[in-house]
Design an enzyme around this catalytic site. Structure first.
Site, PDB file in Angstrom:
ATOM      1  N   GLN A 142       0.844  -1.205   0.000  1.00 24.78           N
ATOM      2  CA  GLN A 142       0.000   0.000   0.000  1.00 24.78           C
ATOM      3  C   GLN A 142       0.876   1.250   0.000  1.00 24.78           C
ATOM      4  O   GLN A 142       2.065   1.194   0.304  1.00 24.78           O
ATOM      5  CB  GLN A 142      -0.917  -0.014   1.226  1.00 24.78           C
ATOM      6  CG  GLN A 142      -0.195  -0.244   2.549  1.00 24.78           C
ATOM      7  CD  GLN A 142      -1.010  -1.026   3.571  1.00 24.78           C
ATOM      8  OE1 GLN A 142      -2.228  -1.070   3.489  1.00 24.78           O
ATOM      9  NE2 GLN A 142      -0.352  -1.622   4.556  1.00 24.78           N
ATOM     10  N   HIS A 180      -8.615   2.991  19.969  1.00 23.23           N
ATOM     11  CA  HIS A 180      -7.884   1.842  20.524  1.00 23.23           C
ATOM     12  C   HIS A 180      -8.442   1.396  21.870  1.00 23.23           C
ATOM     13  O   HIS A 180      -8.503   0.201  22.148  1.00 23.23           O
ATOM     14  CB  HIS A 180      -6.383   2.163  20.615  1.00 23.23           C
ATOM     15  CG  HIS A 180      -5.750   2.285  19.259  1.00 23.23           C
ATOM     16  ND1 HIS A 180      -5.052   3.396  18.831  1.00 23.23           N
ATOM     17  CD2 HIS A 180      -5.761   1.436  18.198  1.00 23.23           C
ATOM     18  CE1 HIS A 180      -4.638   3.211  17.586  1.00 23.23           C
ATOM     19  NE2 HIS A 180      -5.056   2.032  17.177  1.00 23.23           N
ATOM     20  N   GLU A 227       0.133  -9.009  11.191  1.00 24.26           N
ATOM     21  CA  GLU A 227       0.089  -7.796  10.344  1.00 24.26           C
ATOM     22  C   GLU A 227       0.748  -8.142   9.013  1.00 24.26           C
ATOM     23  O   GLU A 227       1.820  -8.738   8.978  1.00 24.26           O
ATOM     24  CB  GLU A 227       0.812  -6.659  11.078  1.00 24.26           C
ATOM     25  CG  GLU A 227       1.250  -5.481  10.236  1.00 24.26           C
ATOM     26  CD  GLU A 227       0.119  -4.693   9.577  1.00 24.26           C
ATOM     27  OE1 GLU A 227      -0.786  -4.240  10.291  1.00 24.26           O
ATOM     28  OE2 GLU A 227       0.153  -4.534   8.334  1.00 24.26           O
ATOM     29  N   GLY A 269      -3.710 -11.932   7.441  1.00 23.24           N
ATOM     30  CA  GLY A 269      -4.618 -12.389   8.495  1.00 23.24           C
ATOM     31  C   GLY A 269      -5.565 -13.466   8.004  1.00 23.24           C
ATOM     32  O   GLY A 269      -5.917 -14.395   8.748  1.00 23.24           O
ATOM     33  N   ASP A 326      -8.294  -5.133  13.539  1.00 23.16           N
ATOM     34  CA  ASP A 326      -7.951  -3.703  13.446  1.00 23.16           C
ATOM     35  C   ASP A 326      -7.444  -3.456  12.029  1.00 23.16           C
ATOM     36  O   ASP A 326      -6.258  -3.271  11.801  1.00 23.16           O
ATOM     37  CB  ASP A 326      -6.880  -3.397  14.500  1.00 23.16           C
ATOM     38  CG  ASP A 326      -6.522  -1.920  14.547  1.00 23.16           C
ATOM     39  OD1 ASP A 326      -7.152  -1.117  13.828  1.00 23.16           O
ATOM     40  OD2 ASP A 326      -5.590  -1.567  15.295  1.00 23.16           O
ATOM     41  N   THR A 350      -7.602  -2.051   7.831  1.00 20.10           N
ATOM     42  CA  THR A 350      -7.912  -0.943   6.947  1.00 20.10           C
ATOM     43  C   THR A 350      -9.340  -1.139   6.429  1.00 20.10           C
ATOM     44  O   THR A 350      -9.997  -2.129   6.745  1.00 20.10           O
ATOM     45  CB  THR A 350      -6.916  -0.946   5.762  1.00 20.10           C
ATOM     46  OG1 THR A 350      -6.805  -2.289   5.280  1.00 20.10           O
ATOM     47  CG2 THR A 350      -5.535  -0.492   6.190  1.00 20.10           C
ATOM     48  N   ASP A 351      -9.803  -0.201   5.601  1.00 21.39           N
ATOM     49  CA  ASP A 351     -11.135  -0.361   4.999  1.00 21.39           C
ATOM     50  C   ASP A 351     -11.101  -1.492   3.973  1.00 21.39           C
ATOM     51  O   ASP A 351     -10.024  -1.943   3.579  1.00 21.39           O
ATOM     52  CB  ASP A 351     -11.552   0.967   4.352  1.00 21.39           C
ATOM     53  CG  ASP A 351     -11.903   1.993   5.428  1.00 21.39           C
ATOM     54  OD1 ASP A 351     -12.900   1.778   6.126  1.00 21.39           O
ATOM     55  OD2 ASP A 351     -11.171   2.983   5.573  1.00 21.39           O
ATOM     56  N   PRO A 361      -5.259  -4.514   0.672  1.00 18.18           N
ATOM     57  CA  PRO A 361      -5.007  -5.765   1.400  1.00 18.18           C
ATOM     58  C   PRO A 361      -6.063  -6.072   2.456  1.00 18.18           C
ATOM     59  O   PRO A 361      -6.223  -7.223   2.877  1.00 18.18           O
ATOM     60  CB  PRO A 361      -3.636  -5.530   2.057  1.00 18.18           C
ATOM     61  CG  PRO A 361      -3.450  -4.049   2.084  1.00 18.18           C
ATOM     62  CD  PRO A 361      -4.187  -3.522   0.897  1.00 18.18           C
TER      63      PRO A 361
HETATM   64  N1  SAM Z   1      -7.397   2.188  12.829  1.00 18.58           N
HETATM   65  C1  SAM Z   1      -7.287   1.982  11.429  1.00 18.58           C
HETATM   66  C2  SAM Z   1      -8.569   2.210  10.692  1.00 18.58           C
HETATM   67  O1  SAM Z   1      -9.580   2.492  11.317  1.00 18.58           O
HETATM   68  O2  SAM Z   1      -8.572   2.146   9.465  1.00 18.58           O
HETATM   69  C3  SAM Z   1      -6.615   0.699  11.119  1.00 18.58           C
HETATM   70  C4  SAM Z   1      -5.179   0.852  11.504  1.00 18.58           C
HETATM   71  S1  SAM Z   1      -4.047  -0.384  11.217  1.00 18.58           S
HETATM   72  C5  SAM Z   1      -2.729   0.639  10.624  1.00 18.58           C
HETATM   73  C6  SAM Z   1      -4.586  -1.299   9.807  1.00 18.58           C
HETATM   74  C7  SAM Z   1      -3.553  -2.344   9.407  1.00 18.58           C
HETATM   75  O3  SAM Z   1      -4.182  -3.459   8.795  1.00 18.58           O
HETATM   76  C8  SAM Z   1      -2.512  -1.853   8.410  1.00 18.58           C
HETATM   77  O4  SAM Z   1      -1.256  -1.776   9.029  1.00 18.58           O
HETATM   78  C9  SAM Z   1      -2.526  -2.896   7.295  1.00 18.58           C
HETATM   79  O5  SAM Z   1      -1.259  -3.199   6.779  1.00 18.58           O
HETATM   80  C10 SAM Z   1      -3.177  -4.070   8.005  1.00 18.58           C
HETATM   81  N2  SAM Z   1      -3.785  -5.055   7.098  1.00 18.58           N
HETATM   82  C11 SAM Z   1      -4.518  -4.804   5.976  1.00 18.58           C
HETATM   83  N3  SAM Z   1      -4.865  -5.949   5.390  1.00 18.58           N
HETATM   84  C12 SAM Z   1      -4.348  -6.963   6.141  1.00 18.58           C
HETATM   85  C13 SAM Z   1      -4.387  -8.369   6.048  1.00 18.58           C
HETATM   86  N4  SAM Z   1      -5.003  -8.983   5.026  1.00 18.58           N
HETATM   87  N5  SAM Z   1      -3.774  -9.096   7.021  1.00 18.58           N
HETATM   88  C14 SAM Z   1      -3.143  -8.494   8.051  1.00 18.58           C
HETATM   89  N6  SAM Z   1      -3.067  -7.143   8.187  1.00 18.58           N
HETATM   90  C15 SAM Z   1      -3.673  -6.392   7.255  1.00 18.58           C
END
Ligand code: SAM
Length: 295
Positions: free
Chosen positions: A44, A75, A119, A152, A169, A171-172, A176
């Site tokens: 990303q 959090h 992650e 994940g 936790d 991303t939208d 990924p």
């Molecule tokens: N608080 C944030 C929000 O509301 O959007 C989310 C924060 S956290 C940084 C989201 C994390 O999810 C990112 O670091 C991203 O790399 C991770 N992520 C995205 N897709 C993923 C997957 N398939 N498996 C594991 N982690 C993933």
């Protein structure tokens, strides 16, 4: 004290999520006093920048992920609500959460023996540790932390480990993070929970992303005895209340009296900035427009 006027031609970060992705013609923007780091990782695009009001901010693929100024709300709610509702949590799984804020809050519970975090993007972890250290506050060095760099979706499909609470936790549902909203992922999360375990999920801001909440509800409902949302308000996740998904087989867990939660909160010795036992009990009361998304 009044803030200095922005310099002529000041650079702004415009969040594109509700324009280019959800197509709603709405944007929020932050004046950047300094761009700290910017790159495209294997998964990303990432930018970390400083702002006058919210301190340091992390954005991924154009969407705000976390800010030093209001991260505590998200959090604390994503963590303390399921852990204190459950009451006997020893093992926690976090999916995503690369900034470390969720891991930090989970480890504040001394009864937690293991916090496994999966992650996908190690660059998010490395850069947040370096440039936003207050988010993880040393949590990655805690001996109870087990950090895995993996998808994940794949992890929950393959592991034979079981957890009392799973916190997604993510991303939208773009890039990924998309797979973390699928039926297959939710079914594997269910398999990875101990009896009476709780799954909570980042489910967006219903004013702008109502379909995201409904899609998750529809996919979770056949798998769990009790599926709903709980709500909070995080200023930089614009659009009013955000929905956090809730799924468990034990329907009593989201209907506990405030006195029970207050006892557990006191026993845990937590000093919080947003979460209180009263907020905990109230967060399950949904405004009608959000409650109606459970169809
Ligand atoms: N608080 C944030 C929000 O509301 O959007 C989310 C924060 S956290 C940084 C989201 C994390 O999810 C990112 O670091 C991203 O790399 C991770 N992520 C995205 N897709 C993923 C997957 N398939 N498996 C594991 N982690 C993933």
């Amino acid at each position: 004290m009044t803030e200095a006027a922005p310099a002529q031609g000041a650079a702004w970060f415009e969040e594109t999520l509700h324009e280019t992705v959800t197509g709603l013609g709405y944007a929020q923007r932050f004046r950047m006093t300094h761009v700290v780091h910017q790159l495209v990782t294997e998964h990303q695009s990432l930018v970390i920048f400083d702002t006058p009001k919210f301190g340091r901010v992390l954005a991924l693929d154009g969407a705000i992920q976390t800010t030093e100024g209001d991260e505590f709300i998200y959090h604390e709610m994503l963590t303390h609500v399921p852990i204190l509702a459950h009451g006997r949590v020893r093992r926690v799984l976090i999916i995503g959460g690369g900034d470390g804020g969720t891991l930090r809050e989970v480890l504040r519970h001394k009864a937690v023996e293991t916090a496994t975090m999966v992650e996908i993007d190690p660059t998010v972890i490395d850069l947040c540790k370096e440039y936003m250290p207050s988010l993880s506050a040393g949590a990655f060095d805690d001996p109870r932390t087990e950090l895995l760099i993996a998808d994940g979706l794949k992890f929950v499909a393959e592991t034979d480990q079981r957890y009392d609470v799973i916190i997604v936790d993510s991303t939208d549902p773009i890039g990924p993070g998309e797979v973390l909203f699928t039926e297959a992922f939710y079914a594997d999360c269910k398999r990875c929970l101990t009896p009476g375990g709780i799954l909570v999920t980042q489910n967006g801001v219903p004013m702008f992303q109502p379909q995201e909440a409904t899609n998750s509800y529809r996919r979770l409902k056949p798998l769990f005895g009790d599926v709903s949302f709980f709500v909070t308000v995080v200023p930089t996740y614009v659009g009013g209340m955000m929905a956090l998904g809730w799924a468990t087989d034990d329907a009593a867990l989201r209907r506990q009296p405030e006195s029970v939660i207050a006892e557990r909160f006191a026993a845990a010795g937590l000093d919080t900035r947003y979460y209180t036992p009263g907020v905990h009990v109230g967060c399950f009361s949904l405004p009608a427009y959000i409650g109606k998304l459970r169809v």
